[in-house]
Scaffold this motif. Structure first.
Motif, short mmCIF file in Angstrom:
data_model
loop_
_atom_site.label_atom_id
_atom_site.label_comp_id
_atom_site.label_asym_id
_atom_site.label_seq_id
_atom_site.Cartn_x
_atom_site.Cartn_y
_atom_site.Cartn_z
N LEU A 1 0.83 -1.20 0.00
CA LEU A 1 0.00 0.00 0.00
C LEU A 1 0.86 1.25 0.00
O LEU A 1 0.60 2.20 -0.75
CB LEU A 1 -0.95 -0.01 1.20
CG LEU A 1 -2.06 -1.07 1.12
CD1 LEU A 1 -2.76 -1.21 2.46
CD2 LEU A 1 -3.05 -0.75 0.01
N LYS A 2 1.91 1.26 0.81
CA LYS A 2 2.81 2.43 0.86
C LYS A 2 3.48 2.63 -0.49
O LYS A 2 3.52 3.75 -1.02
CB LYS A 2 3.86 2.23 1.96
CG LYS A 2 4.80 3.39 2.09
CD LYS A 2 5.80 3.19 3.21
CE LYS A 2 6.74 4.38 3.28
NZ LYS A 2 7.74 4.21 4.35
N SER A 3 3.97 1.55 -1.09
CA SER A 3 4.71 1.67 -2.36
C SER A 3 3.82 2.12 -3.51
O SER A 3 4.30 2.71 -4.47
CB SER A 3 5.39 0.35 -2.72
OG SER A 3 4.45 -0.61 -3.16
N LEU A 4 2.51 1.86 -3.41
CA LEU A 4 1.59 2.24 -4.48
C LEU A 4 0.90 3.59 -4.23
O LEU A 4 0.01 3.99 -4.99
CB LEU A 4 0.53 1.15 -4.68
CG LEU A 4 1.07 -0.18 -5.22
CD1 LEU A 4 -0.04 -1.22 -5.28
CD2 LEU A 4 1.72 0.01 -6.59
N GLY A 5 1.30 4.28 -3.17
CA GLY A 5 0.79 5.62 -2.94
C GLY A 5 -0.53 5.70 -2.19
O GLY A 5 -1.19 6.74 -2.21
N TYR A 6 -0.92 4.64 -1.50
CA TYR A 6 -2.14 4.69 -0.69
C TYR A 6 -1.82 5.44 0.59
O TYR A 6 -0.77 5.22 1.20
CB TYR A 6 -2.65 3.27 -0.39
CG TYR A 6 -3.35 2.67 -1.59
CD1 TYR A 6 -4.74 2.62 -1.64
CD2 TYR A 6 -2.63 2.20 -2.68
CE1 TYR A 6 -5.39 2.10 -2.75
CE2 TYR A 6 -3.27 1.68 -3.79
CZ TYR A 6 -4.64 1.64 -3.83
OH TYR A 6 -5.28 1.14 -4.93
N GLN A 7 -2.73 6.31 1.00
CA GLN A 7 -2.52 7.14 2.17
C GLN A 7 -3.29 6.57 3.37
O GLN A 7 -4.48 6.27 3.26
CB GLN A 7 -3.01 8.57 1.90
CG GLN A 7 -2.29 9.25 0.75
CD GLN A 7 -0.82 9.45 1.03
OE1 GLN A 7 -0.45 9.97 2.09
NE2 GLN A 7 0.03 9.04 0.11
N TYR A 8 -2.59 6.47 4.50
CA TYR A 8 -3.23 6.00 5.73
C TYR A 8 -4.23 7.05 6.19
O TYR A 8 -3.90 8.24 6.27
CB TYR A 8 -2.16 5.75 6.80
CG TYR A 8 -2.73 5.39 8.14
CD1 TYR A 8 -3.34 4.16 8.35
CD2 TYR A 8 -2.67 6.29 9.20
CE1 TYR A 8 -3.88 3.83 9.59
CE2 TYR A 8 -3.19 5.96 10.44
CZ TYR A 8 -3.80 4.74 10.62
OH TYR A 8 -4.33 4.41 11.84
N ARG A 9 -5.46 6.63 6.50
CA ARG A 9 -6.51 7.57 6.89
C ARG A 9 -7.04 7.35 8.30
O ARG A 9 -7.79 8.18 8.80
CB ARG A 9 -7.68 7.50 5.91
CG ARG A 9 -7.31 7.89 4.49
CD ARG A 9 -6.88 9.33 4.42
NE ARG A 9 -6.60 9.70 3.03
CZ ARG A 9 -5.83 10.69 2.68
NH1 ARG A 9 -5.25 11.43 3.60
NH2 ARG A 9 -5.62 10.97 1.41
N GLY A 10 -6.72 6.22 8.93
CA GLY A 10 -7.20 5.97 10.28
C GLY A 10 -7.58 4.51 10.47
O GLY A 10 -7.13 3.64 9.72
N GLU A 11 -8.43 4.27 11.46
CA GLU A 11 -8.83 2.90 11.81
C GLU A 11 -10.32 2.70 11.52
O GLU A 11 -11.13 3.59 11.80
CB GLU A 11 -8.58 2.63 13.29
CG GLU A 11 -7.17 2.94 13.76
CD GLU A 11 -6.16 1.88 13.37
OE1 GLU A 11 -6.46 0.69 13.55
OE2 GLU A 11 -5.08 2.25 12.90
N VAL A 12 -10.64 1.53 10.97
CA VAL A 12 -12.03 1.10 10.82
C VAL A 12 -12.14 -0.24 11.54
O VAL A 12 -11.13 -0.87 11.87
CB VAL A 12 -12.45 0.98 9.33
CG1 VAL A 12 -12.45 2.35 8.67
CG2 VAL A 12 -11.56 0.01 8.57
N TYR A 13 -13.37 -0.69 11.78
CA TYR A 13 -13.56 -1.92 12.55
C TYR A 13 -14.38 -2.93 11.77
O TYR A 13 -15.42 -2.61 11.21
CB TYR A 13 -14.25 -1.61 13.89
CG TYR A 13 -13.32 -0.89 14.83
CD1 TYR A 13 -12.58 -1.60 15.76
CD2 TYR A 13 -13.14 0.48 14.74
CE1 TYR A 13 -11.69 -0.96 16.61
CE2 TYR A 13 -12.25 1.14 15.58
CZ TYR A 13 -11.53 0.41 16.51
OH TYR A 13 -10.64 1.05 17.33
#
Length: 174
Positions: A147-159
């Motif tokens: 995910l990091k290498s493909l440019g996905y941005q961390y947005r938080g936590e879901v459950y």
């Protein structure tokens, strides 16, 4: 790593593919267990999940020759778990969701996980949607790296099913 095999096709899964897709998912469940991950260790996904994906038109495969090498569910519908995020999504507009992504042990290490993301992104753009969202377990190091290498941005936590998952988002460019 880029895929070593550029001679693949990305297509919608058919019900005849369900047994092979389940075999790939089962391998991924075992891989997660061996890696010490808690992801997918609670009976989900299961063969019914995969059959439902395919019946709903959400299942996609990467096929090399006549062999299914990877699978994902690409969902063009709201994900209820994403409505409550501890954090903030960048986009509030329409989005697609990538779930249940797995690569066959026979094709592991050939870059097919990244290939399936790229193909999914193309499919999402072709549908007119500009955002893709995905989540993974906090201990799925391989997926977090992809995910990091493909440019996905961390947005938080879901459950999901009572467990926190790291949520990511990417705005797609044509």
């Amino acid at each position: 790593m880029e895929t070593n095999n550029t001679n693949y096709s990305f297509r919608k899964a058919e019900m005849a593919d369900a047994a092979k897709v389940w075999e790939i998912i089962a391998q991924a469940i075992e891989r997660r267990r061996r890696d010490g991950s808690t992801q997918w260790q609670d009976g989900y996904p299961n063969p019914t999940s995969i059959q439902n994906d395919i019946a709903d038109g959400w299942g996609y495969v990467i096929e090399i020759g006549s062999e299914i090498a990877a699978y994902c569910a690409l969902i063009f519908d709201m994900e209820p778990a994403y409505e409550k995020i501890e954090g903030k999504w960048h986009s509030d507009g329409p989005y697609a969701v990538l779930h249940r992504m797995a690569v066959s042990d026979a094709f592991a290490g050939q870059g097919l996980a990244k290939a399936i993301f790229r193909e999914a992104e193309k499919t999402v753009l072709q549908s007119g949607i500009k955002t893709i969202k995905v989540d993974t377990n906090f201990d799925n190091a391989a997926m977090l790296s992809i995910l990091k290498s493909l440019g996905y941005q961390y947005r938080g936590e879901v459950y999901f099913r009572g467990s926190a998952r790291k949520a990511f988002e990417k705005t797609l460019m044509e």
